[in-house]
Design a protein around this motif. Structure first.
Motif, PDB file in Angstrom:
ATOM      1  N   UNK B 201       5.150   2.617  -1.550  1.00 20.87           N
ATOM      2  CA  UNK B 201       4.976   3.659  -0.537  1.00 20.87           C
ATOM      3  C   UNK B 201       4.493   4.931  -1.204  1.00 20.87           C
ATOM      4  N   UNK B 202       3.457   5.539  -0.621  1.00 19.32           N
ATOM      5  CA  UNK B 202       2.922   6.768  -1.222  1.00 19.32           C
ATOM      6  C   UNK B 202       3.071   7.970  -0.296  1.00 19.32           C
ATOM      7  N   UNK B 203       3.550   7.726   0.898  1.00 24.16           N
ATOM      8  CA  UNK B 203       3.778   8.846   1.808  1.00 24.16           C
ATOM      9  C   UNK B 203       2.541   9.319   2.542  1.00 24.16           C
ATOM     10  N   UNK B 204       1.515   8.484   2.643  1.00 21.46           N
ATOM     11  CA  UNK B 204       0.331   8.906   3.392  1.00 21.46           C
ATOM     12  C   UNK B 204       0.597   8.808   4.894  1.00 21.46           C
ATOM     13  N   UNK B 205      -0.207   9.534   5.653  1.00 18.55           N
ATOM     14  CA  UNK B 205      -0.047   9.503   7.114  1.00 18.55           C
ATOM     15  C   UNK B 205      -0.229   8.101   7.662  1.00 18.55           C
ATOM     16  N   UNK B 206      -1.236   7.405   7.119  1.00 17.76           N
ATOM     17  CA  UNK B 206      -1.500   6.035   7.553  1.00 17.76           C
ATOM     18  C   UNK B 206      -0.273   5.150   7.354  1.00 17.76           C
ATOM     19  N   UNK B 207       0.311   5.258   6.166  1.00 19.31           N
ATOM     20  CA  UNK B 207       1.481   4.434   5.867  1.00 19.31           C
ATOM     21  C   UNK B 207       2.633   4.763   6.814  1.00 19.31           C
ATOM     22  N   UNK B 208       2.825   6.047   7.049  1.00 19.31           N
ATOM     23  CA  UNK B 208       3.910   6.448   7.953  1.00 19.31           C
ATOM     24  C   UNK B 208       3.686   5.906   9.361  1.00 19.31           C
TER      25      UNK B 208
END
Lengths: 142, 279
Positions: B201-208
């Motif tokens: 997890x990198x905390x990008x908007x897409x991932x969220x």
């Protein structure tokens, strides 16, 4: 699938996991014989419990044991353990003939599983007949 | 006994490292843990925990032999131990599991017995008294959906799903839902998901966004594991869990890595609680 916890396959012996079991040793089966429902209808069974399995009424905890065996069980596999046995072809065919015979006698369907276990029970009650058959097969000739 | 299979339809999501590290977290919590490795890839859990020495030994006993009623030895003798974790290692013969199980099924049918190739792992584990010996059972199945996966799910009834927070990862969870539903029907079982675990997890908007969609679908996401390439590469190089790697092979503590270990401990605990509360 659903979020959270489902049933525990190890909790106790349940029918769907036990039904396909073929225990590798007799001892193992003897340990679980009372609580392991098992086996297919068309499989030869030899593990007749000497007493009828007792059934516990889940709401009251009272045991009832008054009905004859086939009427007090939930299914033909209840309390039975599947056993592989080695049979020659004509004996195996003979089981079907025996089923036909008793079905004609009673005028109703009879499970092959019940017939084979009954046959074993009769043999155990009449060891002299078993000995005579074995003699016919060549035992005791020396 | 807590039992679960760590599985994702998408490959390369850290399934094996997650299984190994959750096992270690269970040991750290004072529990007796058995891991069953059904994955025949070279980069398997057995390799990661350095217990793969017999995998190509044709004379060695193997779990598959027990599953087809041809054991060479006691089940207990299959078990190797690493970092306090008991492991039934993978063996190359598992590659041919479906062939051998099918043959055994045919043989059983010839004798008028019913014998379900998907239910043999549970039989073997029960006969060996695994549920009486261990507090936790974790199965690492192969990435492909075959009879080994069916056996794993049938034996554990619970899944922990590593998840790559991307569109592909999201589709893989939905695909898994379909696969498991089919299996539930086929085997008359119910399967529970103890956790979905976003990895890298990198905390990008897409991932969220994908995590939010998963939550909307009803899945529990107790922790998010950050990208830790260096740590995981170290684990594979030194053949150990992340806990051991940081303790034995890092000369100084790195805060973000300690944070990852803490999350693994938390995740293991949350999984235990999920099963206890709802069981």
């Amino acid at each position: 699938m659903k979020q959270g916890s489902a049933d525990d396959p190890f909790a106790d012996t349940e029918q769907d996991t036990a039904s396909d079991e073929e225990s590798s040793t007799r001892q193992k089966a003897a340990e679980t014989e009372q609580d392991t429902p098992a086996t297919g209808d068309d499989v030869v069974e030899t593990s007749a419990p000497t007493e009828e399995p007792q059934e516990r009424d889940s709401s009251t905890g009272v045991q009832r044991q008054s009905l004859p065996y086939i009427h007090s069980r939930n299914g033909v596999k209840d309390g039975r353990t599947q056993r592989p046995v080695f049979l020659r072809e004509h004996i195996e065919t003979g089981i079907d003939d025996l089923v036909d015979h008793v079905e004609a006698e009673f005028g109703e369907d009879v499970y092959k599983t019940d017939v084979t276990e009954a046959a074993m029970a009769v043999a155990q009650e009449n060891p002299e007949l078993v000995a005579a058959k074995l003699e016919e097969w060549g035992y005791g000739w020396s | 006994m807590l039992a679960y299979t760590v599985y994702s339809e998408a490959g390369g999501v850290g399934k094996t490292t997650l299984a190994a590290n959750l096992a270690k977290a269970e040991v750290r919590a004072g529990r007796d843990v058995l891991v069953v490795d059904l994955d025949t890839q070279e980069a398997s859990l057995s390799y990661l925990l350095d217990v793969a020495e017999d995998r190509d030994n044709e004379n060695a006993d193997s779990l598959l032999r027990h599953m087809i009623d041809r054991p060479r030895d006691e089940f207990q003798d299959l078990i190797k131990t690493s970092e306090g974790i008991d492991i039934v290692p993978s063996h190359n013969i598992l590659e041919y599991a479906s062939k051998h199980l099918r043959r055994r099924e045919e043989e059983a049918a010839d004798f008028g017995e019913s014998w379900n190739p998907n239910k043999q792992l549970l039989r073997v584990l029960r006969e060996a008294g695994v549920h009486e010996t261990y507090d936790t059972l974790i199965i690492d199945p192969p990435a492909s959906a075959d009879v080994k996966l069916h056996n794993a799910i049938h034996a554990t009834r619970h899944l922990v799903i590593p998840f790559e927070p991307s569109g592909k990862g999201y589709e893989s969870v939905r695909g898994l839902d379909q696969l498991v539903s089919g299996l539930e029907e086929q085997l008359s079982i119910e399967v529970g998901v103890l956790a979905v675990v976003p990895n890298r997890y990198k905390g990008t908007n897409d991932q969220d966004r994908f995590l939010a969609e998963l939550r909307d679908d009803g899945w529990d996401i107790p922790v998010k594991l950050r990208e830790r390439s260096s740590l995981l590469e170290g684990c594979w190089a030194e053949q150990c869990t992340a806990f051991r790697y940081i303790e034995a092979h890092r000369d100084r503590e790195r805060e973000h890595e300690m944070d990852t270990l803490e999350k693994l401990d938390d995740l293991a605990e949350r999984i235990r609680e999920t099963q206890v509360v709802e069981a």
